[in-house]
Design a protein around this motif. Structure first.
Motif, PDB file in Angstrom:
ATOM      1  N   ASP A 258      44.557  42.055  30.016  1.00  0.00           N
ATOM      2  CA  ASP A 258      45.789  41.673  29.320  1.00  0.00           C
ATOM      3  C   ASP A 258      45.856  42.213  27.895  1.00  0.00           C
ATOM      4  OD1 ASP A 258      43.664  40.000  28.708  1.00  0.00           O
ATOM      5  OD2 ASP A 258      44.892  38.199  28.492  1.00  0.00           O
TER       6      ASP A 258
ATOM      7  N   GLN B  19      52.120  41.849  27.729  1.00  0.00           N
ATOM      8  CA  GLN B  19      52.727  41.475  29.005  1.00  0.00           C
ATOM      9  C   GLN B  19      52.501  42.617  29.991  1.00  0.00           C
ATOM     10  OE1 GLN B  19      56.822  40.375  28.719  1.00  0.00           O
ATOM     11  NE2 GLN B  19      57.111  40.193  30.920  1.00  0.00           N
TER      12      GLN B  19
ATOM     13  N   ALA C   5      41.546  34.409  35.140  1.00  0.00           N
ATOM     14  CA  ALA C   5      42.208  34.060  33.889  1.00  0.00           C
ATOM     15  C   ALA C   5      41.531  32.862  33.261  1.00  0.00           C
ATOM     16  CB  ALA C   5      43.684  33.751  34.144  1.00  0.00           C
TER      17      ALA C   5
ATOM     18  N   ARG D 235      47.478  39.779  23.022  1.00  0.00           N
ATOM     19  CA  ARG D 235      47.606  40.112  24.443  1.00  0.00           C
ATOM     20  C   ARG D 235      49.002  40.610  24.776  1.00  0.00           C
ATOM     21  NH1 ARG D 235      42.196  40.007  26.158  1.00  0.00           N
ATOM     22  NH2 ARG D 235      41.374  39.498  24.116  1.00  0.00           N
TER      23      ARG D 235
ATOM     24  N   ASN E 126      42.291  36.679  29.291  1.00  0.00           N
ATOM     25  CA  ASN E 126      42.360  35.401  28.588  1.00  0.00           C
ATOM     26  C   ASN E 126      43.709  34.719  28.785  1.00  0.00           C
ATOM     27  OD1 ASN E 126      40.523  37.048  26.028  1.00  0.00           O
ATOM     28  ND2 ASN E 126      39.710  35.482  27.388  1.00  0.00           N
ATOM     29  N   THR E 127      44.685  35.455  29.301  1.00  0.00           N
ATOM     30  CA  THR E 127      46.014  34.904  29.592  1.00  0.00           C
ATOM     31  C   THR E 127      46.343  35.246  31.046  1.00  0.00           C
ATOM     32  OG1 THR E 127      47.241  36.911  28.982  1.00  0.00           O
ATOM     33  CG2 THR E 127      46.678  35.389  27.196  1.00  0.00           C
ATOM     34  N   TYR E 128      47.563  34.920  31.442  1.00  0.00           N
ATOM     35  CA  TYR E 128      47.985  35.218  32.816  1.00  0.00           C
ATOM     36  C   TYR E 128      48.747  36.534  32.916  1.00  0.00           C
ATOM     37  CZ  TYR E 128      46.502  30.516  33.963  1.00  0.00           C
ATOM     38  OH  TYR E 128      45.741  29.383  34.149  1.00  0.00           O
TER      39      TYR E 128
ATOM     40  N   TYR F  13      45.538  33.715  21.894  1.00  0.00           N
ATOM     41  CA  TYR F  13      45.274  35.137  22.141  1.00  0.00           C
ATOM     42  C   TYR F  13      46.523  35.944  21.788  1.00  0.00           C
ATOM     43  CZ  TYR F  13      41.277  33.035  24.388  1.00  0.00           C
ATOM     44  OH  TYR F  13      40.150  32.298  24.620  1.00  0.00           O
TER      45      TYR F  13
ATOM     46  N   GLU G  48      42.147  30.546  38.192  1.00  0.00           N
ATOM     47  CA  GLU G  48      41.955  29.967  36.871  1.00  0.00           C
ATOM     48  C   GLU G  48      40.460  29.802  36.620  1.00  0.00           C
ATOM     49  OE1 GLU G  48      43.088  26.000  34.244  1.00  0.00           O
ATOM     50  OE2 GLU G  48      44.248  26.472  36.050  1.00  0.00           O
TER      51      GLU G  48
ATOM     52  N   ASP H 149      49.727  34.245  23.606  1.00  0.00           N
ATOM     53  CA  ASP H 149      49.933  32.817  23.434  1.00  0.00           C
ATOM     54  C   ASP H 149      49.395  32.406  22.071  1.00  0.00           C
ATOM     55  OD1 ASP H 149      47.157  32.642  23.681  1.00  0.00           O
ATOM     56  OD2 ASP H 149      47.216  31.945  25.757  1.00  0.00           O
TER      57      ASP H 149
END
Length: 303
Positions: free
Chosen positions: A153, A207, A86, A205, A192-194, A202, A220, A199
């Motif tokens: 994501d 879930q 990520a 993206r 780019n996210t978790y 981004y 990370e 966010d």
């Protein structure tokens, strides 16, 4: 070997940290060997390192200077645990996956997924003539290899659940039946996210399903500026100054919480353009300041 890229204060702090466990030796009149001190400094020195992967049954593989978290990736692979990298755009996730395959002397396959990616893009399909068309994922599962699901994501959470079986079990369902997972099959994801949704940067993206996320170990993959300095191509005072400028803009964007990304890819492009004769002003306008208002640009510059 280790590349020294830190400041003088970094070296002093690392030397103090390295010598701390040995202070007791001085009380017993033992002498600290000079070579050991040098080794300890290198061991505690932050930044990118040249990675050599040693095998028991074949020659070692030198994969050169890699991201600071590449050793973590190697540990996950050795434990057979899928890795979820990520990090921001341009932080080297895709490159590191390819270098992992090189270090393991295995084939490398990848797919960049999005909202329109279907299950057939991942596991293949049987056409009207009865011929099965397999994919990079299936080739790696069957024969061994490193498979990267890039931009995971951005994919459809429901479609991606098809990966859950192969990440947790020794086999996988395909259009032509069950196949056994090769012992040297390794799967990575880049994001780019978790995987918990969009966010401020981004916004497109999605879930991901928790059942999919729980099968990964999240690493990370932040921007490694020590590595950026090496791979940027900057080899003179003018290009090195541009790299420093890019890193300063990145720090200012983070500090001011701006929706602006300054990636190592921008740095590499910037150095290339500078060497081709473009001015720093035009480079920053085309790569960083494009579409930004005066106030945002001012904050980026630290004003």
């Amino acid at each position: 070997t280790t590349n020294f890229n830190g400041s003088a204060s970094d070296y002093l702090a690392n030397l103090q940290s390295a010598l701390k466990p040995l202070i007791g030796n001085l009380e017993t009149k033992q002498v600290i060997d000079e070579n050991r001190i040098i080794d300890l400094i290198k061991e505690h020195q932050p930044g990118s390192k040249t990675i050599t992967v040693q095998f028991l049954d074949r020659p070692a593989v030198d994969v050169g200077v890699q991201h600071k978290n590449f050793p973590v990736l190697l540990k996950l692979v050795s434990a057979g645990i899928p890795a979820f990298l990520a990090g921001p755009s341009g932080s080297g996730k895709t490159h590191s996956a390819e270098q992992l395959a090189k270090s393991l002397d295995l084939p490398y396959e990848a797919i960049s997924v999005g909202p329109m990616t279907s299950k057939s893009d991942l596991v293949g399909f049987i056409d009207a003539g009865g011929t099965y068309h397999e994919t990079g994922l299936i080739r790696c599962v069957k024969n061994g290899g490193v498979f990267l699901i890039d931009e995971i994501d951005a994919g459809n959470a429901g479609v991606l659940t098809i990966l859950n079986m192969v990440m947790s079990n020794g086999s996988m369902a395909t259009p032509e039946g069950m196949i056994k997972k090769h012992d040297n099959f390794y799967i990575l994801a880049g994001a780019n996210t978790y995987g918990t949704g969009a966010d401020r940067q981004y916004v497109g993206r999605t879930q991901l399903d928790e059942a999919t996320l729980k099968r990964f170990f999240v690493v990370e993959w932040s921007i490694d500026e020590s590595l950026e300095n090496i791979i940027s191509g900057a080899d003179d005072d003018k290009s090195k100054a541009l790299v420093s400028k890019m890193q300063e803009l990145r720090a200012n964007a983070s500090r001011a919480k701006l929706r602006v990304t300054v990636s190592p890819r921008d740095t590499i492009y910037g150095v290339r353009l500078l060497k081709s004769g473009m001015s720093e002003k035009d480079i920053l306008q085309g790569l960083i300041f494009k579409g930004l208002d005066t106030s945002t640009i001012s904050k980026l510059k630290g004003a």
